[in-house]
Design a protein around this motif. Structure first.
Motif, PDB file in Angstrom:
ATOM      1  N   GLU A 165       2.037  37.072  30.303  1.00 28.56           N
ATOM      2  CA  GLU A 165       3.443  36.988  29.895  1.00 28.56           C
ATOM      3  C   GLU A 165       3.714  37.933  28.745  1.00 28.56           C
ATOM      4  O   GLU A 165       2.871  38.121  27.866  1.00 28.56           O
ATOM      5  CB  GLU A 165       3.769  35.555  29.463  1.00 28.56           C
ATOM      6  N   GLU A 166       4.905  38.516  28.772  1.00 26.50           N
ATOM      7  CA  GLU A 166       5.350  39.376  27.676  1.00 26.50           C
ATOM      8  C   GLU A 166       4.422  40.560  27.424  1.00 26.50           C
ATOM      9  O   GLU A 166       4.195  40.953  26.279  1.00 26.50           O
ATOM     10  CB  GLU A 166       5.498  38.553  26.384  1.00 26.50           C
ATOM     11  N   THR A 167       3.854  41.115  28.486  1.00 25.48           N
ATOM     12  CA  THR A 167       2.951  42.262  28.341  1.00 25.48           C
ATOM     13  C   THR A 167       3.430  43.406  29.222  1.00 25.48           C
ATOM     14  O   THR A 167       3.667  43.224  30.409  1.00 25.48           O
ATOM     15  CB  THR A 167       1.502  41.878  28.715  1.00 25.48           C
ATOM     16  N   GLN A 168       3.551  44.571  28.611  1.00 27.99           N
ATOM     17  CA  GLN A 168       3.953  45.799  29.302  1.00 27.99           C
ATOM     18  C   GLN A 168       2.735  46.724  29.312  1.00 27.99           C
ATOM     19  O   GLN A 168       2.079  46.912  28.296  1.00 27.99           O
ATOM     20  CB  GLN A 168       5.103  46.456  28.540  1.00 27.99           C
ATOM     21  N   VAL A 169       2.446  47.316  30.473  1.00 22.86           N
ATOM     22  CA  VAL A 169       1.283  48.195  30.604  1.00 22.86           C
ATOM     23  C   VAL A 169       1.711  49.527  31.208  1.00 22.86           C
ATOM     24  O   VAL A 169       2.467  49.565  32.187  1.00 22.86           O
ATOM     25  CB  VAL A 169       0.182  47.553  31.483  1.00 22.86           C
ATOM     26  N   GLU A 170       1.211  50.595  30.610  1.00 23.10           N
ATOM     27  CA  GLU A 170       1.369  51.928  31.184  1.00 23.10           C
ATOM     28  C   GLU A 170      -0.023  52.498  31.372  1.00 23.10           C
ATOM     29  O   GLU A 170      -0.891  52.351  30.508  1.00 23.10           O
ATOM     30  CB  GLU A 170       2.188  52.835  30.261  1.00 23.10           C
ATOM     31  N   MET A 195       6.757  40.931  22.593  1.00 20.22           N
ATOM     32  CA  MET A 195       6.260  41.708  23.724  1.00 20.22           C
ATOM     33  C   MET A 195       5.052  42.518  23.251  1.00 20.22           C
ATOM     34  O   MET A 195       5.110  43.192  22.239  1.00 20.22           O
ATOM     35  CB  MET A 195       7.371  42.625  24.230  1.00 20.22           C
ATOM     36  N   GLN A 196       3.971  42.425  24.001  1.00 22.38           N
ATOM     37  CA  GLN A 196       2.796  43.265  23.756  1.00 22.38           C
ATOM     38  C   GLN A 196       2.858  44.433  24.716  1.00 22.38           C
ATOM     39  O   GLN A 196       3.184  44.265  25.892  1.00 22.38           O
ATOM     40  CB  GLN A 196       1.505  42.488  23.984  1.00 22.38           C
ATOM     41  N   SER A 197       2.525  45.610  24.208  1.00 19.12           N
ATOM     42  CA  SER A 197       2.562  46.806  25.042  1.00 19.12           C
ATOM     43  C   SER A 197       1.230  47.525  24.926  1.00 19.12           C
ATOM     44  O   SER A 197       0.721  47.735  23.821  1.00 19.12           O
ATOM     45  CB  SER A 197       3.696  47.726  24.584  1.00 19.12           C
ATOM     46  N   VAL A 198       0.678  47.913  26.088  1.00 23.30           N
ATOM     47  CA  VAL A 198      -0.636  48.539  26.134  1.00 23.30           C
ATOM     48  C   VAL A 198      -0.556  49.827  26.947  1.00 23.30           C
ATOM     49  O   VAL A 198      -0.031  49.831  28.065  1.00 23.30           O
ATOM     50  CB  VAL A 198      -1.688  47.590  26.775  1.00 23.30           C
ATOM     51  N   LEU A 199      -1.074  50.904  26.371  1.00 24.72           N
ATOM     52  CA  LEU A 199      -1.227  52.169  27.070  1.00 24.72           C
ATOM     53  C   LEU A 199      -2.704  52.334  27.379  1.00 24.72           C
ATOM     54  O   LEU A 199      -3.527  52.365  26.462  1.00 24.72           O
ATOM     55  CB  LEU A 199      -0.734  53.337  26.210  1.00 24.72           C
ATOM     56  N   ILE A 200      -3.028  52.413  28.661  1.00 22.43           N
ATOM     57  CA  ILE A 200      -4.413  52.627  29.076  1.00 22.43           C
ATOM     58  C   ILE A 200      -4.519  54.075  29.524  1.00 22.43           C
ATOM     59  O   ILE A 200      -3.821  54.509  30.436  1.00 22.43           O
ATOM     60  CB  ILE A 200      -4.814  51.658  30.201  1.00 22.43           C
ATOM     61  N   VAL A 201      -5.391  54.827  28.835  1.00 23.22           N
ATOM     62  CA  VAL A 201      -5.553  56.247  29.108  1.00 23.22           C
ATOM     63  C   VAL A 201      -6.868  56.444  29.851  1.00 23.22           C
ATOM     64  O   VAL A 201      -7.932  56.071  29.353  1.00 23.22           O
ATOM     65  CB  VAL A 201      -5.559  57.073  27.800  1.00 23.22           C
ATOM     66  N   ILE A 202      -6.782  57.008  31.045  1.00 28.36           N
ATOM     67  CA  ILE A 202      -7.973  57.271  31.850  1.00 28.36           C
ATOM     68  C   ILE A 202      -8.282  58.759  31.797  1.00 28.36           C
ATOM     69  O   ILE A 202      -7.501  59.578  32.271  1.00 28.36           O
ATOM     70  CB  ILE A 202      -7.792  56.804  33.304  1.00 28.36           C
ATOM     71  N   THR A 203      -9.416  59.076  31.187  1.00 31.31           N
ATOM     72  CA  THR A 203      -9.869  60.463  31.091  1.00 31.31           C
ATOM     73  C   THR A 203     -11.121  60.696  31.923  1.00 31.31           C
ATOM     74  O   THR A 203     -11.625  61.808  31.973  1.00 31.31           O
ATOM     75  CB  THR A 203     -10.158  60.854  29.629  1.00 31.31           C
ATOM     76  N   GLN A 204     -11.607  59.652  32.569  1.00 30.76           N
ATOM     77  CA  GLN A 204     -12.804  59.754  33.415  1.00 30.76           C
ATOM     78  C   GLN A 204     -12.427  60.338  34.770  1.00 30.76           C
ATOM     79  O   GLN A 204     -11.440  59.920  35.369  1.00 30.76           O
ATOM     80  CB  GLN A 204     -13.429  58.380  33.643  1.00 30.76           C
ATOM     81  N   GLY A 205     -13.218  61.269  35.241  1.00 29.97           N
ATOM     82  CA  GLY A 205     -12.986  61.867  36.545  1.00 29.97           C
ATOM     83  C   GLY A 205     -13.613  61.057  37.668  1.00 29.97           C
ATOM     84  O   GLY A 205     -14.047  59.918  37.485  1.00 29.97           O
ATOM     85  N   LYS A 206     -13.694  61.667  38.830  1.00 33.08           N
ATOM     86  CA  LYS A 206     -14.152  60.994  40.042  1.00 33.08           C
ATOM     87  C   LYS A 206     -15.604  60.503  39.963  1.00 33.08           C
ATOM     88  O   LYS A 206     -15.996  59.639  40.732  1.00 33.08           O
ATOM     89  CB  LYS A 206     -14.001  61.927  41.243  1.00 33.08           C
TER      90      LYS A 206
END
Length: 114
Positions: free
Chosen positions: A32-37, A1-12
Motif C-alpha cells: 500500500e502507498e508504494t510507487q515503483v519505477e 506514499m513511499q517511492s522507490v526507483l530500482i535501477v538495473i545496470t546488469q546485462g544479460k
C-alpha cells in the motif's frame, strides 16, 4: 506514499539476478502507498531487446510489472550506446537516465541500484 526507483545496470549475463529483481519490484509495488519505477541503465538496457531468445519471457514479466503499476523506463543514451534500436525494443518510456534519477531523488524516491 513511499517511492522507490530500482535501477538495473546488469546485462544479460545476470539473468537469474534480474528476474529476481523483477519479482522484488512487483512485491514492492503491491505494498500500500508504494510507487515503483524500474529504470534500465547502461548494460541493463540489453534486457529490452525484443529479438533475443529470452525476449518473450522478459516481455511477459515487464507486462506483469506494468499491470502492477510499475513504470518501466529506459535511458535513451544507454539505448543508443548499446545499439538497442526502437524497432527491436520492448516497450519502455525513454528518458535521460541521469536527469530521471536526479528528478526522482528530488521527489524523495529511494534509489536501489543493481
Amino acid at each position: 506514499m513511499q517511492s522507490v526507483l530500482i535501477v538495473i545496470t546488469q546485462g544479460k549475463e545476470a539473468f537469474q539476478r534480474v528476474r529476481s529483481l523483477f519479482h522484488m519490484s512487483q512485491v514492492l509495488a503491491q505494498q500500500e502507498e508504494t510507487q515503483v519505477e524500474l529504470l534500465f541503465l547502461g548494460p541493463g538496457v540489453e534486457w529490452l531487446r525484443s529479438n533475443q531468445r529470452s525476449s518473450p519471457l522478459v516481455a511477459e514479466s515487464l507486462d506483469q510489472l506494468r499491470r502492477t503499476g510499475i513504470d518501466i523506463v529506459a535511458c535513451e543514451v544507454s539505448l543508443e550506446a548499446f545499439g538497442v534500436e526502437e524497432n527491436n525494443m520492448l516497450p519502455a518510456r525513454k528518458v535521460k537516465g541521469a536527469v530521471e534519477m536526479h528528478k526522482l531523488i528530488g521527489q524523495g524516491f529511494t534509489v536501489l541500484s543493481f
